[in-house]
Design a protein around this motif. Structure first.
Motif, short mmCIF file in Angstrom:
data_model
loop_
_atom_site.label_atom_id
_atom_site.label_comp_id
_atom_site.label_asym_id
_atom_site.label_seq_id
_atom_site.Cartn_x
_atom_site.Cartn_y
_atom_site.Cartn_z
N ALA A 7 1.03 -1.70 0.25
CA ALA A 7 0.11 0.33 0.23
C ALA A 7 1.23 1.51 -0.04
O ALA A 7 0.62 2.20 -1.09
CB ALA A 7 -0.88 -0.09 1.19
N ALA A 8 1.79 1.21 0.97
CA ALA A 8 2.50 2.40 1.18
C ALA A 8 3.30 2.67 -0.16
O ALA A 8 4.69 3.50 -0.26
CB ALA A 8 3.17 2.29 2.46
N LYS A 10 2.94 1.93 -3.76
CA LYS A 10 2.15 1.14 -4.77
C LYS A 10 2.10 2.88 -5.58
O LYS A 10 2.13 3.64 -5.69
CB LYS A 10 0.43 1.25 -4.60
N ASP A 124 1.63 6.59 5.41
CA ASP A 124 1.75 6.59 3.89
C ASP A 124 0.14 8.18 3.44
O ASP A 124 -1.42 7.78 4.41
CB ASP A 124 -0.39 5.84 3.42
N LEU A 129 1.07 2.37 8.39
CA LEU A 129 1.46 2.28 7.77
C LEU A 129 2.15 0.40 8.78
O LEU A 129 1.62 -0.56 9.08
CB LEU A 129 1.53 1.32 6.52
#
Length: 399
Positions: A7-8, A10, A124, A129
């Motif tokens: 997620a961080a 992407k 993020d 996270l």
């Protein structure tokens, strides 16, 4: 490279993501430091190979594991390390990034190793996270630091010991200096007393005799021939008496000069002076003397060394006279292999070795200082009831 959460990381363009991911993987694998990420539950989301190997594991078996329970669970002494105190987790739970080098990680085989680690929140935007942790094994650094500290402590201890030794030596030197000054003053007093009592009385007697003769000679013309002849007889007797007084004065002057410095040392050399001193001492103390001297023929010492040896020898004999209560004395003087050895062995009462190390053993201190000044040493061995042995060893300078 193993990543369970991206997620961080992407990227905005999906077509570029594989390239960035590969570059990131190569970057992480190229460093020798351990790097891993954890989520909000403390589970490992990624770890590079160097980090996994440092804790004795493969990257695949670390992913998804609680890293605190896996490798940060205890203090060096084995005492449990509570998770809520863990500085790594506090980086994302309380927003407290850290850099610590006083803790340990645990290897798979249950031994710990010192590490330096950093833990920073993984963000993020405004969302936390988890955390990214970097760590290195600082075992060698710790070992070097411990060795340096041990060397520093040892050096400090040596400095303290040397300082104490120097302080003691300085105190002894001051005491020895004061003692030497006292001895000199006593010697000056003794010599002054002898000059006053012996020479002074002789000179007064001579002066009285001279005055008497002067008076009698001035009256000689008034006497009859018979009286003049009788006076001449008395004057001759008086001259003979004055001659005896002068001889006594000369003897006293010679004895005082000898006490100050033996002329035999100047005229016949050190070896003759030592032999004369030994026999003179044995005769005055009524000790049985066993005397031996060898290897001295053709050997001459410089005047300062000769005087030091003679004074040390005198002090050795003085110790025998004052403390030994001996009946026999063995003296050995030998020159061999470029060195001089003088030993004085008595059959007296002996003493404890500590007696010769006492702060007030000024005679022994003086002998040792004289010997040390010329590179020599004084050895003393003694047992109560078995006498004492004083041995001087002195290297002889080559001429």
């Amino acid at each position: 490279m193993h990543i369970t959460s991206q997620a961080a990381l992407k990227p905005p363009n999906a077509t570029v993501a594989p390239v960035l991911q590969k570059q990131l993987a190569l970057l992480l694998e190229s460093t020798g430091e351990g790097i891993y990420g954890i989520d909000m539950e403390g589970r490992c989301t990624f770890i590079n190979r160097a980090g996994a190997h440092m804790i004795g594991r493969e990257p695949d078996e670390v992913l998804g594991c609680n890293m605190h329970e896996l490798t940060h669970h205890s203090h060096p002494d084995g005492h449990p390390y509570a998770e809520h105190d863990c500085a790594i987790f506090n980086a994302f739970r309380q927003g407290l990034p850290c850099r610590i080098d006083t803790e340990v990680f645990w290897h798979r085989d249950q031994h710990c190793f010192p590490v330096e680690y950093s833990s920073y929140p993984l963000m993020d935007g405004d969302t936390v996270l988890g955390a990214v942790v970097t760590f290195v094994d600082i075992t060698e650094r710790k070992r070097a630091a411990d060795a340096l500290q041990a060397a520093k402590n040892e050096l400090e201890q040596r400095v303290v010991e040397r300082t104490q030794a120097l302080s003691v030596a300085l105190g002894q030197l001051r005491e020895l200096s004061a003692y030497s000054e006292t001895v000199r003053e006593e010697e000056r007093t003794r010599i002054a007393r002898e000059v006053h009592d012996e020479l002074g009385s002789l000179l007064v007697a001579l002066k009285m005799d001279v005055n008497w003769m002067d008076k009698r000679l001035s009256e000689q013309q008034q006497r009859t021939p018979h009286e003049a002849e009788a006076m001449r007889t008395r004057l001759r007797s008086k001259c003979q008496n004055m001659s005896g007084l002068i001889e006594r004065a000369v003897d006293n002057v010679g004895r005082i000069i000898t006490d100050l410095r033996h002329s035999i040392l100047d005229h016949q050399g050190l070896w003759a002076a030592l032999e004369w001193q030994a026999h003179e001492f044995a005769q005055s103390t009524e000790l049985v003397l066993d005397w031996a001297m060898q290897g001295t023929e053709g050997v001459a010492l410089p005047e300062p060394e000769a005087m030091a040896v003679f004074r040390i020898f005198q002090e050795m004999l003085s110790n025998v006279a004052r403390y030994a209560h001996a009946t026999a004395l063995a003296l050995r003087i030998e020159v061999a292999a470029g060195g001089l050895t003088i030993s004085v062995q008595d059959n007296g009462c002996g003493a404890s070795p500590l007696a010769f190390e006492a702060p007030t053993a000024y005679g022994v201190m003086g002998m040792r200082e004289r010997a040390r000044h010329f590179g020599g040493q004084l050895e003393i061995s003694s047992q109560i009831g078995l006498g004492s042995l004083f041995k001087l060893r002195l290297p002889l300078s080559k001429t």
